[in-house]
Design a protein around this motif. Structure first.
Motif, PDB file in Angstrom:
ATOM      1  N   THR A 591       0.844  -1.199   0.000  1.00  0.00           N
ATOM      2  CA  THR A 591       0.000   0.000   0.000  1.00  0.00           C
ATOM      3  C   THR A 591       0.871   1.237   0.000  1.00  0.00           C
ATOM      4  OG1 THR A 591      -0.097   0.137   2.418  1.00  0.00           O
ATOM      5  CG2 THR A 591      -1.813  -1.171   1.329  1.00  0.00           C
ATOM      6  N   ASN A 592       0.330   2.311  -0.557  1.00  0.00           N
ATOM      7  CA  ASN A 592       0.965   3.622  -0.423  1.00  0.00           C
ATOM      8  C   ASN A 592      -0.135   4.661  -0.281  1.00  0.00           C
ATOM      9  OD1 ASN A 592       0.095   4.402  -3.096  1.00  0.00           O
ATOM     10  ND2 ASN A 592       1.811   3.207  -3.933  1.00  0.00           N
ATOM     11  N   ALA A 593       0.173   5.918  -0.507  1.00  0.00           N
ATOM     12  CA  ALA A 593      -0.787   6.993  -0.251  1.00  0.00           C
ATOM     13  C   ALA A 593      -1.984   6.961  -1.194  1.00  0.00           C
ATOM     14  CB  ALA A 593      -0.096   8.351  -0.357  1.00  0.00           C
ATOM     15  N   ASP A 594      -1.825   6.380  -2.387  1.00  0.00           N
ATOM     16  CA  ASP A 594      -2.890   6.457  -3.388  1.00  0.00           C
ATOM     17  C   ASP A 594      -3.363   5.116  -3.927  1.00  0.00           C
ATOM     18  OD1 ASP A 594      -2.954   9.351  -3.504  1.00  0.00           O
ATOM     19  OD2 ASP A 594      -1.006   9.198  -4.486  1.00  0.00           O
ATOM     20  N   THR A 595      -2.554   4.069  -3.811  1.00  0.00           N
ATOM     21  CA  THR A 595      -2.902   2.791  -4.423  1.00  0.00           C
ATOM     22  C   THR A 595      -2.555   1.641  -3.483  1.00  0.00           C
ATOM     23  OG1 THR A 595      -0.739   2.538  -5.488  1.00  0.00           O
ATOM     24  CG2 THR A 595      -2.455   3.677  -6.752  1.00  0.00           C
ATOM     25  N   ALA A 596      -3.068   0.489  -3.864  1.00  0.00           N
ATOM     26  CA  ALA A 596      -2.725  -0.748  -3.163  1.00  0.00           C
ATOM     27  C   ALA A 596      -2.493  -1.831  -4.208  1.00  0.00           C
ATOM     28  CB  ALA A 596      -3.833  -1.162  -2.213  1.00  0.00           C
ATOM     29  N   SER A 604      -1.279 -10.219  -9.912  1.00  0.00           N
ATOM     30  CA  SER A 604      -1.198  -9.063  -9.019  1.00  0.00           C
ATOM     31  C   SER A 604      -1.504  -7.815  -9.833  1.00  0.00           C
ATOM     32  CB  SER A 604       0.184  -8.957  -8.375  1.00  0.00           C
ATOM     33  OG  SER A 604       1.184  -8.779  -9.347  1.00  0.00           O
ATOM     34  N   TYR A 605      -2.167  -6.853  -9.200  1.00  0.00           N
ATOM     35  CA  TYR A 605      -2.571  -5.636  -9.892  1.00  0.00           C
ATOM     36  C   TYR A 605      -2.781  -4.543  -8.860  1.00  0.00           C
ATOM     37  CZ  TYR A 605      -7.041  -7.731  -8.517  1.00  0.00           C
ATOM     38  OH  TYR A 605      -8.053  -8.320  -7.813  1.00  0.00           O
ATOM     39  N   GLU A 606      -2.874  -3.307  -9.369  1.00  0.00           N
ATOM     40  CA  GLU A 606      -3.064  -2.163  -8.486  1.00  0.00           C
ATOM     41  C   GLU A 606      -4.524  -1.713  -8.490  1.00  0.00           C
ATOM     42  OE1 GLU A 606      -0.457   1.059  -9.371  1.00  0.00           O
ATOM     43  OE2 GLU A 606       1.239   0.187  -8.285  1.00  0.00           O
ATOM     44  N   LEU A 607      -4.988  -1.244  -7.325  1.00  0.00           N
ATOM     45  CA  LEU A 607      -6.295  -0.637  -7.199  1.00  0.00           C
ATOM     46  C   LEU A 607      -6.146   0.736  -6.561  1.00  0.00           C
ATOM     47  CD1 LEU A 607      -8.441  -3.617  -5.821  1.00  0.00           C
ATOM     48  CD2 LEU A 607      -8.512  -2.661  -8.136  1.00  0.00           C
ATOM     49  N   PRO A 608      -6.968   1.695  -6.959  1.00  0.00           N
ATOM     50  CA  PRO A 608      -6.898   3.013  -6.317  1.00  0.00           C
ATOM     51  C   PRO A 608      -7.278   2.904  -4.845  1.00  0.00           C
ATOM     52  CG  PRO A 608      -8.821   2.857  -7.747  1.00  0.00           C
ATOM     53  CD  PRO A 608      -8.003   1.638  -8.007  1.00  0.00           C
ATOM     54  N   ALA A 609      -6.550   3.610  -4.001  1.00  0.00           N
ATOM     55  CA  ALA A 609      -6.792   3.482  -2.553  1.00  0.00           C
ATOM     56  C   ALA A 609      -6.367   4.754  -1.832  1.00  0.00           C
ATOM     57  CB  ALA A 609      -6.058   2.271  -2.001  1.00  0.00           C
ATOM     58  N   GLU A 610      -7.088   5.854  -2.111  1.00  0.00           N
ATOM     59  CA  GLU A 610      -6.814   7.077  -1.354  1.00  0.00           C
ATOM     60  C   GLU A 610      -7.150   6.880   0.127  1.00  0.00           C
ATOM     61  OE1 GLU A 610      -7.959  10.076  -5.071  1.00  0.00           O
ATOM     62  OE2 GLU A 610      -9.174  10.044  -3.256  1.00  0.00           O
ATOM     63  N   THR A 611      -8.152   6.035   0.359  1.00  0.00           N
ATOM     64  CA  THR A 611      -8.499   5.656   1.731  1.00  0.00           C
ATOM     65  C   THR A 611      -8.641   4.140   1.779  1.00  0.00           C
ATOM     66  OG1 THR A 611      -9.707   7.723   2.102  1.00  0.00           O
ATOM     67  CG2 THR A 611     -10.159   5.897   3.618  1.00  0.00           C
ATOM     68  N   ILE A 612      -8.022   3.531   2.780  1.00  0.00           N
ATOM     69  CA  ILE A 612      -8.144   2.086   2.995  1.00  0.00           C
ATOM     70  C   ILE A 612      -8.965   1.872   4.260  1.00  0.00           C
ATOM     71  CG2 ILE A 612      -6.928  -0.085   3.400  1.00  0.00           C
ATOM     72  CD1 ILE A 612      -4.488   1.161   1.999  1.00  0.00           C
ATOM     73  N   VAL A 613     -10.077   1.165   4.098  1.00  0.00           N
ATOM     74  CA  VAL A 613     -11.000   0.923   5.208  1.00  0.00           C
ATOM     75  C   VAL A 613     -10.892  -0.534   5.636  1.00  0.00           C
ATOM     76  CG1 VAL A 613     -13.409   0.943   5.957  1.00  0.00           C
ATOM     77  CG2 VAL A 613     -12.573   2.696   4.370  1.00  0.00           C
ATOM     78  N   LEU A 614     -10.618  -0.757   6.901  1.00  0.00           N
ATOM     79  CA  LEU A 614     -10.530  -2.113   7.432  1.00  0.00           C
ATOM     80  C   LEU A 614     -11.874  -2.564   7.976  1.00  0.00           C
ATOM     81  CD1 LEU A 614      -7.187  -2.280   9.481  1.00  0.00           C
ATOM     82  CD2 LEU A 614      -7.639  -3.200   7.198  1.00  0.00           C
ATOM     83  N   SER A 615     -12.289  -3.756   7.565  1.00  0.00           N
ATOM     84  CA  SER A 615     -13.487  -4.371   8.122  1.00  0.00           C
ATOM     85  C   SER A 615     -13.242  -5.876   8.169  1.00  0.00           C
ATOM     86  CB  SER A 615     -14.714  -4.054   7.265  1.00  0.00           C
ATOM     87  OG  SER A 615     -15.851  -4.666   7.814  1.00  0.00           O
ATOM     88  N   VAL A 616     -12.495  -6.290   9.183  1.00  0.00           N
ATOM     89  CA  VAL A 616     -12.033  -7.683   9.253  1.00  0.00           C
ATOM     90  C   VAL A 616     -12.586  -8.401  10.475  1.00  0.00           C
ATOM     91  CG1 VAL A 616      -9.971  -7.313   7.873  1.00  0.00           C
ATOM     92  CG2 VAL A 616      -9.878  -6.870  10.328  1.00  0.00           C
TER      93      VAL A 616
END
Length: 661
Positions: A591-596, A604-616
Motif C-alpha cells: 500500500t501507499n498513499a494512493d494505491t494498493a 497481481s494488480y493495483e487498485l486506487p486506494a486514497e483511503t483504505i477501510v478495514l473491516s475484518v
C-alpha cells in the motif's frame, strides 16, 4: 385517539365489516402445525396476541390445501384437509378468542411452491411445466398432469369449506403472487402448457379463477375471498431480480399484463386484492430488506386502485402513520403490517393511543423470521417472545433483586429492559456518553436507520421502567461492590479487529469512517468483504465514491446462505449496480498513499486506494467478565462479550438470561 383516526374507521371486504383499516399481513406458520395438521397452541396464541392489541383483520400465514401434492413434511404447514375435524377443533377456539376483540380473521390457503421450493423441502418436484428449480437449476420439476391440477382446485375449495366451518371470516388464496405455484401458472415464462391451463392469459389464470368460482359455489356468495396478488414480477431474467429504480425489460409479468390479469381475477369473483410485487426470482421485492425505501408497494397499489373496484390491501414498510394515511384512498383501502407486528404485537394500539415513541422497530434483517425457516418456526430478531407469547413472555420475578448491567450496547439494553419489566431494581452502567454500542456506527447508513430507532426504543423503555442509567461510568472489579448487586450481567460488547497491512498506507476502521472520525477520499479500498465491509462499501458508493472490496475468502458475505436469501440477493445486486469492484481470494501485497497492490490467485494488480477501510471482524471484550465471574453472586456474560454474533443473538441471549434472574 391520535391524529391518525382515519386508520381506525371501518373497512369492508364483500359483506365482511372490519373495525378499522389495519390488517396483519400473512406470514408463514412453517413449523407451527400440530400432529393433525391443525394450529398448535403457540400459533393460536400468536394470532390472538395481535388481535388483543387492536388489528382489524388478520390474514393467517399460508396453510397447505393438501400436503401430499408436493410431499410437504407433516410438521411443515397446517392443512385443513389432512384431518378436517382436528383442524376445525384447533382453529375454531382460536377464532372465538380473536373475535372477542372485534378482529376478523381470514385463512390463507396455498397450493404450494412449485419450482420455488427450497431444495429438500418437498419430496415431489412439480410445476405447471417442466422447469429447473429456482435455487438449483439442476433439480428438475416435472409438469403437472391435468388430473393433478383438477385435484389442486378441488382441494382449495374443500379447504375453504373447512375454513368456514372453523369460524374464519373469509379465506385468502395464495397466490398469483411471489412466483409460487399459482403464479407459475399465470406467468408465461414459467408456463409452456398447450392445454386449457396454458397459452392465453385467461388460460394461465384458469386455475385461480376456477378456485374462486368453486369457493363461491360451495361457501356462498357472501363468504369473502381475497387474493394475494403481485402486480409485477420485477424480473430481469430467471433467477435475476430488478432493483428499485433500475431500468430493465420485464421478463415475467409486466404492469400492463398485471392490470389485465387483475381484472380477469376480480371478474371471476375475488373480493379483494392483497397487493405487492415480485417473485422468488426477485425475492427481495416480496420480503423487502432494509435496503428498500419505506412504502415500496405504493406505486402498485395506486395503479390497481384505478383499475379494479374491489378493496386494495397494501403492506410494504408503512410504519410511518403519515405515509399510511396518504396511502389510504389513493393506493389502498386497508393498510397491512407484516414484520412490524412480529417485532411489536402492540403496534396498532400504540399507534391508536399516540405512543409511537414506545414502538419497537423492525430492522429488516429477516434473521428471526424467514431466516429461521428450516431450523425453527418464525419468530423475530428483536422480539424473542414472538411465536411463543404464552410460554416465553416476561413474568414477574418471584424475588426482587438488585441487578447491575455493565454495558449499554444492544445486549445490555435488552437485559436491563427485561430485568426491570420482571420487577427487579436495575442499574445500567455505560462507559461512554451514549447508549447503543456498535449500533451507533452500524446505523449511520440511511438503509440501516432503524438500528438507531431501536436505540431510541430502548432509551424510552428504560425511562418508563425506571432503570438507573449511569453514563461515562466504567465498572471495574474494584468498583462493583459500591453498587451492591445481587446479580451482575456483563454486556461489554466487542471491538473491531485491526490488522497491519504492508506498505506505507494508513488504514482506518470502518466504524471511524461511518462516524466521520476519519476523512475519506474519493477512491476507497475496503479490506474485508463481510456484511459490515460490504454495507460500508455500499454506503460510500452511494455517496459517489469509487469503491473496491478485497476479501481473502472465496466469497463475500460469508458465502451463500450466511445471510437470509432476500438480504443477500439484494445486497449483491446493489453492489453490482453501484459498480463496486469485488475481489475474492485476494490479499493486499503493498500500500501507499494512493494505491494498493492486490494479489488474486497468480495475478497481481493495483487498485486506487486514497483511503483504505478495514473491516475484518470483531473481537469480544470479555476481560471484565473474566475478572468478575468468580464473585460470590451470579455473574452472566451476554451479547458480543460472550460470543461475537449478530443483533438477534445478542438480544435473544440477553432476554433468556434476564427473564430468568
Amino acid at each position: 385517539m391520535t391524529d391518525y383516526k382515519e386508520l381506525f374507521e371501518p373497512a369492508q371486504i364483500g359483506t365482511c365489516k372490519i373495525k378499522n383499516k389495519t390488517s396483519m399481513a400473512p406470514m408463514g406458520p412453517v413449523g407451527y402445525a400440530d400432529a393433525f395438521g391443525g394450529f398448535n397452541q403457540r400459533l393460536q396464541d400468536y394470532y390472538v396476541e395481535r388481535a388483543k392489541y387492536g388489528v382489524g383483520l388478520i390474514f393467517t400465514g399460508i396453510c397447505s390445501v393438501d400436503t401430499n401434492i408436493e410431499g410437504l413434511p407433516s410438521m411443515g404447514l397446517p392443512c385443513p384437509t389432512t384431518q378436517p375435524l382436528a383442524f376445525i377443533h384447533s382453529t375454531y377456539q382460536m377464532n372465538e378468542r380473536v373475535h372477542a376483540y372485534g378482529t376478523k380473521i381470514f385463512l390463507q390457503l396455498t397450493g404450494g411452491l412449485g419450482r420455488s421450493a427450497l431444495p429438500g423441502f418437498v419430496s415431489k418436484q412439480i410445476a405447471p411445466s417442466e422447469q429447473g428449480n429456482r435455487f438449483d437449476p439442476n433439480a428438475i420439476h416435472r409438469e403437472m398432469t391435468k388430473e393433478e391440477i383438477m385435484n389442486l382446485i378441488q382441494k382449495f375449495i374443500a379447504s375453504a369449506v373447512v375454513a368456514k366451518k372453523a369460524g374464519f371470516d373469509g379465506v385468502e388464496i395464495h397466490a398469483v403472487h411471489e412466483g409460487y405455484l399459482l403464479d407459475q401458472f399465470a406467468i408465461e415464462i414459467f408456463n409452456h402448457r398447450d392445454d386449457e391451463f396454458g397459452g392465453s392469459l385467461e388460460n394461465r389464470l384458469r386455475v385461480s379463477t376456477e378456485i374462486v368460482k368453486g369457493i363461491k359455489k360451495f361457501c356462498g356468495p357472501d363468504f369473502p375471498v381475497s387474493l394475494r396478488y403481485s402486480l409485477k414480477s420485477c424480473m430481469k431474467a430467471l433467477r435475476q431480480g430488478g432493483l428499485p429504480g433500475e431500468e430493465y425489460e420485464e421478463a415475467g409479468k409486466d404492469i400492463e399484463e398485471g392490470i389485465a390479469a387483475a381484472k380477469i381475477l376480480v371478474d371471476a369473483g375475488y373480493d379483494a386484492l392483497n397487493v405487492d410485487a415480485g417473485t422468488y426470482d426477485s425475492w427481495y421485492w416480496n420480503h423487502p430488506p432494509m435496503y428498500f425505501e419505506d412504502g415500496c408497494y405504493r406505486e402498485f397499489g395506486e395503479i390497481l386502485k384505478k383499475e379494479v373496484d374491489v378493496p386494495i390491501i397494501l403492506a410494504g414498510k408503512m410504519e410511518d402513520p403519515k405515509m399510511a394515511l396518504e396511502a389510504l384512498g389513493t393506493c389502498c383501502d386497508i393498510v397491512s403490517y407484516g414484520r412490524q407486528l412480529l417485532t411489536d404485537a402492540e403496534y396498532i394500539e400504540k399507534l391508536r393511543t399516540g405512543r409511537l415513541d414506545e414502538v419497537r422497530p423492525c430492522l429488516g434483517c429477516h434473521e428471526g423470521c424467514l431466516g429461521r425457516i428450516g431450523n425453527a418456526p418464525v419468530s423475530c430478531a428483536v422480539n424473542p417472545a414472538c411465536g411463543r407469547e404464552t410460554i416465553y413472555g416476561i413474568v414477574p420475578a418471584a424475588k426482587k433483586k438488585r441487578v447491575l448491567v455493565i454495558g449499554g450496547g444492544v445486549a445490555g439494553l435488552e437485559a436491563a429492559r427485561v430485568a426491570a419489566e420482571s420487577g427487579h431494581e436495575v442499574i445500567l452502567c455505560e462507559k461512554s456518553d451514549a447508549l447503543g454500542g456498535n449500533l451507533i456506527p452500524g446505523g449511520v447508513p440511511h438503509f440501516k436507520r432503524n438500528d438507531h430507532k431501536l436505540i431510541q426504543y430502548y432509551k424510552r423503555q428504560l425511562e418508563l421502567l425506571g432503570v438507573d442509567v449511569h453514563y461515562q461510568t466504567e465498572v471495574t472489579p474494584e468498583s462493583v461492590s459500591q453498587y451492591k448487586p445481587d446479580v451482575l450481567v456483563a454486556a461489554t460488547g466487542s471491538h473491531a479487529k485491526t490488522i497491519t497491512l504492508p506498505g506505507s498506507g494508513k488504514p482506518v476502521n470502518a466504524e471511524d469512517i461511518l462516524l466521520e472520525k476519519s476523512s475519506c477520499g474519493s477512491k476507497v479500498l475496503v479490506v474485508g468483504g463481510g456484511l459490515v465491509g460490504c454495507e460500508t462499501a455500499l454506503w460510500l458508493a452511494q455517496q459517489g465514491k469509487e469503491v473496491n472490496v478485497v476479501e481473502v475468502l472465496p466469497e463475500i458475505l460469508g458465502g451463500h446462505g450466511a445471510l437470509p436469501h432476500m438480504n443477500e440477493f439484494m445486497l449483491r445486486d446493489l453492489l453490482k449496480y453501484h459498480k463496486i469492484g469485488i475481489h475474492t481470494n485476494a490479499k493486499v501485497l503493498d500500500t501507499n498513499a494512493d494505491t494498493a497492490t492486490i494479489q488474486e490467485g497468480d495475478q497481481s494488480y493495483e487498485l486506487p486506494a486514497e483511503t483504505i477501510v478495514l473491516s475484518v471482524g470483531y473481537e469480544s471484550n470479555d476481560k471484565l467478565y473474566d475478572e468478575l465471574k468468580d464473585l460470590d453472586i451470579p455473574v452472566y456474560n451476554v451479547g458480543d462479550s460472550s460470543k461475537v454474533h449478530n443483533i438477534m443473538y445478542s438480544i435473544w441471549n440477553a432476554y433468556e438470561v434476564a427473564r430468568n434472574l
